[in-house]
Design a protein around this motif. Structure first.
Motif, mmCIF file in Angstrom:
data_model
loop_
_atom_site.group_PDB
_atom_site.id
_atom_site.type_symbol
_atom_site.label_atom_id
_atom_site.label_comp_id
_atom_site.label_asym_id
_atom_site.label_seq_id
_atom_site.Cartn_x
_atom_site.Cartn_y
_atom_site.Cartn_z
ATOM 1 N N GLU A 140 0.824 -1.207 0.000
ATOM 2 C CA GLU A 140 0.000 0.000 0.000
ATOM 3 C C GLU A 140 0.862 1.263 0.000
ATOM 4 O O GLU A 140 2.023 1.256 0.430
ATOM 5 C CB GLU A 140 -0.915 0.023 1.224
ATOM 6 C CG GLU A 140 -1.908 -1.120 1.293
ATOM 7 C CD GLU A 140 -2.775 -1.061 2.531
ATOM 8 O OE1 GLU A 140 -2.522 -0.187 3.394
ATOM 9 O OE2 GLU A 140 -3.713 -1.874 2.650
ATOM 10 N N LYS A 141 0.251 2.336 -0.479
ATOM 11 C CA LYS A 141 0.870 3.663 -0.427
ATOM 12 C C LYS A 141 -0.247 4.698 -0.315
ATOM 13 O O LYS A 141 -1.215 4.675 -1.076
ATOM 14 C CB LYS A 141 1.669 3.917 -1.708
ATOM 15 C CG LYS A 141 2.212 5.335 -1.860
ATOM 16 C CD LYS A 141 3.386 5.600 -0.934
ATOM 17 C CE LYS A 141 4.026 6.952 -1.245
ATOM 18 N NZ LYS A 141 5.208 7.222 -0.396
ATOM 19 N N THR A 142 -0.119 5.618 0.660
ATOM 20 C CA THR A 142 -1.071 6.716 0.795
ATOM 21 C C THR A 142 -0.381 8.017 0.406
ATOM 22 O O THR A 142 0.690 8.341 0.925
ATOM 23 C CB THR A 142 -1.609 6.813 2.232
ATOM 24 O OG1 THR A 142 -2.317 5.601 2.544
ATOM 25 C CG2 THR A 142 -2.566 7.990 2.375
ATOM 26 N N VAL A 143 -0.982 8.738 -0.515
ATOM 27 C CA VAL A 143 -0.451 10.007 -1.020
ATOM 28 C C VAL A 143 -1.344 11.122 -0.494
ATOM 29 O O VAL A 143 -2.580 11.049 -0.616
ATOM 30 C CB VAL A 143 -0.422 10.011 -2.557
ATOM 31 C CG1 VAL A 143 0.090 11.345 -3.084
ATOM 32 C CG2 VAL A 143 0.423 8.855 -3.076
ATOM 33 N N THR A 144 -0.742 12.148 0.108
ATOM 34 C CA THR A 144 -1.536 13.195 0.761
ATOM 35 C C THR A 144 -1.436 14.559 0.085
ATOM 36 O O THR A 144 -2.158 15.473 0.475
ATOM 37 C CB THR A 144 -1.103 13.349 2.226
ATOM 38 O OG1 THR A 144 0.284 13.672 2.280
ATOM 39 C CG2 THR A 144 -1.359 12.066 3.004
ATOM 40 N N ARG A 145 -0.555 14.716 -0.901
ATOM 41 C CA ARG A 145 -0.415 16.006 -1.567
ATOM 42 C C ARG A 145 -0.201 15.813 -3.063
ATOM 43 O O ARG A 145 0.310 14.780 -3.506
ATOM 44 C CB ARG A 145 0.760 16.813 -0.992
ATOM 45 C CG ARG A 145 0.508 17.348 0.415
ATOM 46 C CD ARG A 145 1.671 18.194 0.897
ATOM 47 N NE ARG A 145 1.921 19.396 0.099
ATOM 48 C CZ ARG A 145 1.196 20.501 0.163
ATOM 49 N NH1 ARG A 145 0.155 20.560 0.992
ATOM 50 N NH2 ARG A 145 1.499 21.550 -0.576
ATOM 51 N N ASN A 146 -0.571 16.817 -3.827
ATOM 52 C CA ASN A 146 -0.207 16.885 -5.238
ATOM 53 C C ASN A 146 1.219 17.408 -5.288
ATOM 54 O O ASN A 146 1.462 18.617 -5.243
ATOM 55 C CB ASN A 146 -1.153 17.820 -5.996
ATOM 56 C CG ASN A 146 -0.826 17.912 -7.481
ATOM 57 O OD1 ASN A 146 0.318 17.757 -7.891
ATOM 58 N ND2 ASN A 146 -1.842 18.202 -8.288
ATOM 59 N N ALA A 147 2.181 16.489 -5.327
ATOM 60 C CA ALA A 147 3.589 16.878 -5.260
ATOM 61 C C ALA A 147 4.044 17.605 -6.518
ATOM 62 O O ALA A 147 5.043 18.330 -6.488
ATOM 63 C CB ALA A 147 4.451 15.644 -5.027
ATOM 64 N N ARG A 148 3.331 17.418 -7.596
ATOM 65 C CA ARG A 148 3.693 18.119 -8.830
ATOM 66 C C ARG A 148 3.509 19.624 -8.682
ATOM 67 O O ARG A 148 4.284 20.422 -9.201
ATOM 68 C CB ARG A 148 2.843 17.583 -9.983
ATOM 69 C CG ARG A 148 3.194 18.185 -11.336
ATOM 70 C CD ARG A 148 2.566 17.401 -12.483
ATOM 71 N NE ARG A 148 1.128 17.243 -12.353
ATOM 72 C CZ ARG A 148 0.487 16.081 -12.402
ATOM 73 N NH1 ARG A 148 1.161 14.957 -12.545
ATOM 74 N NH2 ARG A 148 -0.817 16.019 -12.273
ATOM 75 N N GLU A 149 2.472 20.011 -7.948
ATOM 76 C CA GLU A 149 2.159 21.437 -7.792
ATOM 77 C C GLU A 149 2.277 21.898 -6.346
ATOM 78 O O GLU A 149 1.880 23.029 -6.033
ATOM 79 C CB GLU A 149 0.760 21.715 -8.349
ATOM 80 C CG GLU A 149 0.650 21.365 -9.840
ATOM 81 C CD GLU A 149 -0.724 21.668 -10.409
ATOM 82 O OE1 GLU A 149 -1.456 22.496 -9.800
ATOM 83 O OE2 GLU A 149 -1.079 21.077 -11.456
ATOM 84 N N SER A 150 2.792 21.041 -5.465
ATOM 85 C CA SER A 150 3.027 21.388 -4.046
ATOM 86 C C SER A 150 1.787 21.983 -3.391
ATOM 87 O O SER A 150 1.807 23.107 -2.861
ATOM 88 C CB SER A 150 4.205 22.371 -3.942
ATOM 89 O OG SER A 150 5.384 21.798 -4.461
ATOM 90 N N ARG A 151 0.703 21.221 -3.417
ATOM 91 C CA ARG A 151 -0.555 21.670 -2.828
ATOM 92 C C ARG A 151 -1.408 20.460 -2.483
ATOM 93 O O ARG A 151 -1.085 19.326 -2.877
ATOM 94 C CB ARG A 151 -1.297 22.583 -3.807
ATOM 95 C CG ARG A 151 -1.637 21.915 -5.140
ATOM 96 C CD ARG A 151 -2.636 22.725 -5.933
ATOM 97 N NE ARG A 151 -2.847 22.207 -7.269
ATOM 98 C CZ ARG A 151 -3.593 21.157 -7.586
ATOM 99 N NH1 ARG A 151 -4.197 20.454 -6.612
ATOM 100 N NH2 ARG A 151 -3.744 20.765 -8.836
#
Length: 621
Positions: A140-151
Motif C-alpha cells: 500500500e501507499k497513501t499520497v496526501t499532496r499533489n507533489a507536482r504542484e506542491s498543494r
C-alpha cells in the motif's frame, strides 16, 4: 434493394425478425469498476501487466520473456478527496510474490515532463517512494499532496503513477521465485481522475501527446493511450494493436496474457512466435490434418490485417478462400489440397475532379482449377469485445433491409444459428457477419484455419483445445484495446470529419454508439465508442462481389474503421477490403458501389483540398 423505397410498402410494417440476445441481463463477473462508499470515498479497481521499460522508452509496448507467467497485478485506488480530504490510497496486489530480500516494490507519482532541461521526451516523478507491505501479496501507499504542484489534492487532478516491480527471485535469498524470465519490471503510467473515478488516457502533459480529447477516445473507457516520443513518433508502432484495454479488470488481465500465449503458439511444434519464450508442449501436435497456417499470429501479425505477396511469387498466406458447393475441397481451401497464388491484378483507372488518375487493382487468385469461392483477408482484431457488447436492439434499430426511409441505404441484419445452443442470434463478426460472438469467431478460426478442434467444433466428438484455453483466447480477443484518434483537433482532420458525415459515409460507418449493460465483463458495459460500423450487411455492387455464386455475393458487413490509420505501421503495408485489393483508403472508397455508389461519386467530384481533408481524417482513425 438500392434506393427508392420498398416495392411492397407492407414490408416496412413488418417487425424485425426476432433474434435471441447473446447475453442475458444480470450482474457482471467482477462488479462495478468504480464505487462510491457511504462515507464518500470513491473506490476504483483495475489491473495491469509488467512492462520492460518506462512509458516513453523503446520496448515499452513489447511483451517480454515469460510475460504470461503470473506477471499481472490488481490494484485498487481509494480516493478520499471526494469525501473532503486530501489523500489517495493505492493498494497493489501482484499474483506472484514480491521479492523479500531484493528492493521493495516502489511507487512513483505526479509526473514531471521535460524535467531537468532534457526536453519533453524525458520525465521524472515529483513523488518517489516505496510501497508498504501489509501482507504477502498486498502492498500500500497513501499520497496526501499533489507533489507536482506542491498543494493539496483536489477534484479534477490527474493523478498519474507507476509501480517499480521486483518479483520473488530477484534476490538469490528470496524463499520463493517466480522462475524463469526477468524479475524486475516497470508498469504503465496509470492516470486516475481524482473525484471522478476510473482510469483515463487523459494527461496534464503540455506536449499534448498522450491525452486525447474525449471525442478521440474511440474505445470509451477502454481507450489505450497513444504512447509517442516527443516528436510524435509512436513508440513501438507495430505493437499499436497489441495492447490490452485500459480499465481491464482482474482476473481478465491474466487470462488475456495467457490467451496471448496461445495466440502466438504454433500448434504443430508448440513454439512461440517470439522465440525467447518457452515451447508450449501441451499444445504441440494439435495442428491439422488440414490447415492454412500454424498459429493465429501467423495471419494476424501484431493483430493487424493480412497482406498479399507480389503476383507470381510466394503462396498467399494471410488470405483464405471460402468455398461453396465443392465436394473435393470442402468449405475452405487449404494448401495441402492446392496452393493458392496471386497470379496477377486486373487494373482500371479512375479520374478524379482535379485530373488525378488512380489505378485500381483487383487481385486474381489461382488454385489450379476454377472454384466458386469468396476470398477473405485476415482482419484487424482490436475492439472486438466492445462490438460484442452492443445490444441487439441498437444494431437492429439501424437495419433497413427494404430501404423504407428511401435514403438508398438498406442495411440487413445477419441472422445465424448459435453453434452451441442452436438459437437464432445476430451475426456480428466476419466479412459476412457469420459469427455470433467472439468465442464463436475464435473457435471457427481454430477449426477452419488451423484444424484445431474445440467443444464447439469437435472432431469425432473430441476436442483438442480445452474449454479453459478457448476461454483464454476469447478473453484476449475481447480485451485488445483501441487506440485514440490521432490529430483529432487538426483543422484539416476536423474538416474531413465533417465531410465524412455530410457525404453520407456515416450512414453505414456509424460514428458513435453505446454498448449495453448485459456483457459479462464490466469493463465492456455502457461504453461510448466510435467503431465506425453498423455491423450490418450492405450491397456493395458487382465490382466487389465475390465468386461464390450466392445471392449475397456483393453483400459485406460494414468493417470497423477504428485503427485503419495504423495499418501500414502495424502490418508493414496496406491491403484493405475483403481481398486486399485496396492499397490506400482512397482506393477502398473508389471500389465502393451499390448502396455506397452515391458517396463514392461525391468523393470523385470533390475538390482536391476537400478530398485530401477526408483522407486525412480517415488516416487519423
Amino acid at each position: 434493394m438500392i434506393g427508392g423505397g420498398p416495392t411492397d410498402p407492407e414490408q416496412c410494417n413488418q417487425a424485425a425478425s426476432a433474434v435471441v440476445p447473446l447475453f442475458a441481463p444480470g450482474p457482471s463477473e467482477t462488479g462495478p469498476i468504480v464505487v462510491q462508499r457511504p462515507d464518500g470515498v470513491i473506490v476504483t479497481t483495475a489491473s495491469g501487466r509488467v512492462r520492460p521499460r518506462h512509458e516513453r522508452e523503446d520496448r515499452f509496448m513489447q511483451y517480454e520473456s515469460h510475460y504470461f507467467e503470473h506477471r499481472s497485478f490488481r490494484f485498487t485506488i481509494e480516493d478520499r478527496v471526494a469525501a473532503g480530504e486530501s489523500s489517495i490510497k493505492v493498494i497493489y496486489e501482484p499474483i506472484a510474490d514480491p521479492s523479500t530480500y531484493g528492493p521493495t516494490t516502489n511507487f512513483r507519482a505526479w509526473k514531471l515532463y521535460g524535467s531537468a532541461g532534457n526536453g519533453p521526451q524525458y520525465y521524472t516523478f515529483a513523488d518517489n517512494g516505496v510501497l508498504t507491505q501489509v501482507a504477502q501479496r498486498r502492498l500500500e501507499k497513501t499520497v496526501t499532496r499533489n507533489a507536482r504542484e506542491s498543494r493539496p489534492i483536489k477534484v479534477g487532478d490527474i493523478f498519474d503513477f507507476e509501480f517499480g516491480i521486483f518479483l520473488a527471485g530477484f534476490d538469490a535469498a528470496d524463499p520463493t521465485s517466480i522462475g524463469d524470465g526477468a524479475k524486475s519490471y516497470y508498469s504503465d503510467t496509470f492516470r486516475y481522475q481524482v473525484g471522478v473515478g476510473g482510469l483515463t488516457p487523459e494527461t496534464f502533459d503540455t506536449t499534448g501527446l498522450l491525452g486525447p480529447v474525449e471525442s478521440a477516445r474511440f474505445g470509451g473507457g477502454l481507450t489505450v493511450p497513444h504512447i509517442a516520443f516527443a516528436d510524435g513518433t509512436p513508440v513501438d508502432p507495430e505493437m499499436a494493436f497489441s495492447q490490452l484495454a485500459l480499465n481491464t479488470q482482474s482476473p481478465h488481465q491474466q487470462l488475456a496474457l495467457e490467451g496471448r500465449r496461445l495466440f502466438h503458439t504454433r500448434f504443430d511444434t508448440g513454439g512461440h512466435s517470439e522465440p525467447y519464450n518457452p515451447v508450449f508442449r501441451e499444445q504441440a501436435g494439435k495442428l491439422g490434418p488440414h490447415f492454412n497456417t500454424t498459429s493465429c499470429s501467423a495471419c494476424h501479425v501484431h493483430n493487424g490485417r493480412g497482406t498479399l505477396p507480389e503476383p507470381g511469387g510466394a503462396p498467399v498466406e494471410s488470405l483464405v478462400l471460402k468455398l461453396y458447393g465443392d465436394d473435393a475441397y470442402g468449405s475452405q481451401l487449404q494448401p495441402q489440397e492446392a496452393p493458392l497464388r496471386l497470379v496477377r491484378y486486373e487494373t482500371r483507372q479512375v479520374s478524379l475532379s482535379d485530373g488525378q488518375v488512380v489505378t485500381l487493382k483487383k487481385p486474381v487468385f489461382d488454385a489450379g482449377r476454377p472454384l466458386q469461392a469468396s476470398p477473405r483477408l485476415a482482419r484487424q482484431l482490436v475492439g472486438m469485445g466492445l462490438l460484442e457488447a452492443i445490444d441487439e436492439s441498437t444494431i437492429l434499430a439501424r437495419a433497413d433491409e427494404h430501404d423504407c426511409d428511401g435514403d438508398g441505404i438498406s442495411g440487413r441484419a445477419q441472422q445465424v444459428k448459435d453453434p452451441v445452443t442452436g438459437e437464432l442470434r445476430l451475426g456480428r463478426f466476419g466479412w459476412k457477419a457469420e459469427k455470433v460472438s467472439v468465442r464463436h469467431q475464435v473457435a471457427d478460426a481454430l477449426d477452419a484455419d488451423l484444424g484445431v478442434t474445440t467443444s464447439i467444433f469437435p472432431r469425432n466428438g473430441a476436442a483438442e483445445l480445452s474449454d479453459d484455453d478457448l476461454q483464454r483466447l476469447t478473453v484476449y480477443m475481447q480485451l485488445l484495446g483501441v487506440l485514440p484518434q490521432r490529430n483529432a483537433t487538426d483543422p484539416k482532420v476536423e474538416r474531413g470529419a465533417a465531410l465524412f458525415a455530410s457525404i453520407g459515409c456515416s450512414g453505414c460507418h456509424v460514428t458513435a454508439t453505446i454498448t449495453g449493460n448485459s456483457h459479462p465483463f464490466e469493463e465492456l458495459r455502457a461504453q461510448k465508442v466510435r467503431p465506425f460500423t453498423d455491423l450490418l450487411l450492405h450491397d456493395m455492387g458487382p465490382d466487389l462481389a465475390d465468386d461464390s455464386g450466392r445471392p449475397d455475393a456483393s453483400e459485406w458487413r460494414t468493417p470497423p474503421l477504428w485503427g485503419v490509420g495504423f495499418t501500414r505501421e502495424v502490418s508493414g503495408s496496406v491491403h484493405l477490403l475483403h481481398d486486399g485489393r485496396a492499397g490506400s483508403v482512397l482506393e477502398a472508397i473508389l471500389w465502393h458501389g451499390g448502396e455506397a455508389k452515391p458517396m463514392r461519386d461525391t468523393v470523385v467530384a470533390l475538390p482536391k483540398d476537400s478530398r485530401e481533408a477526408l483522407i486525412a481524417f480517415l488516416e487519423s482513425l
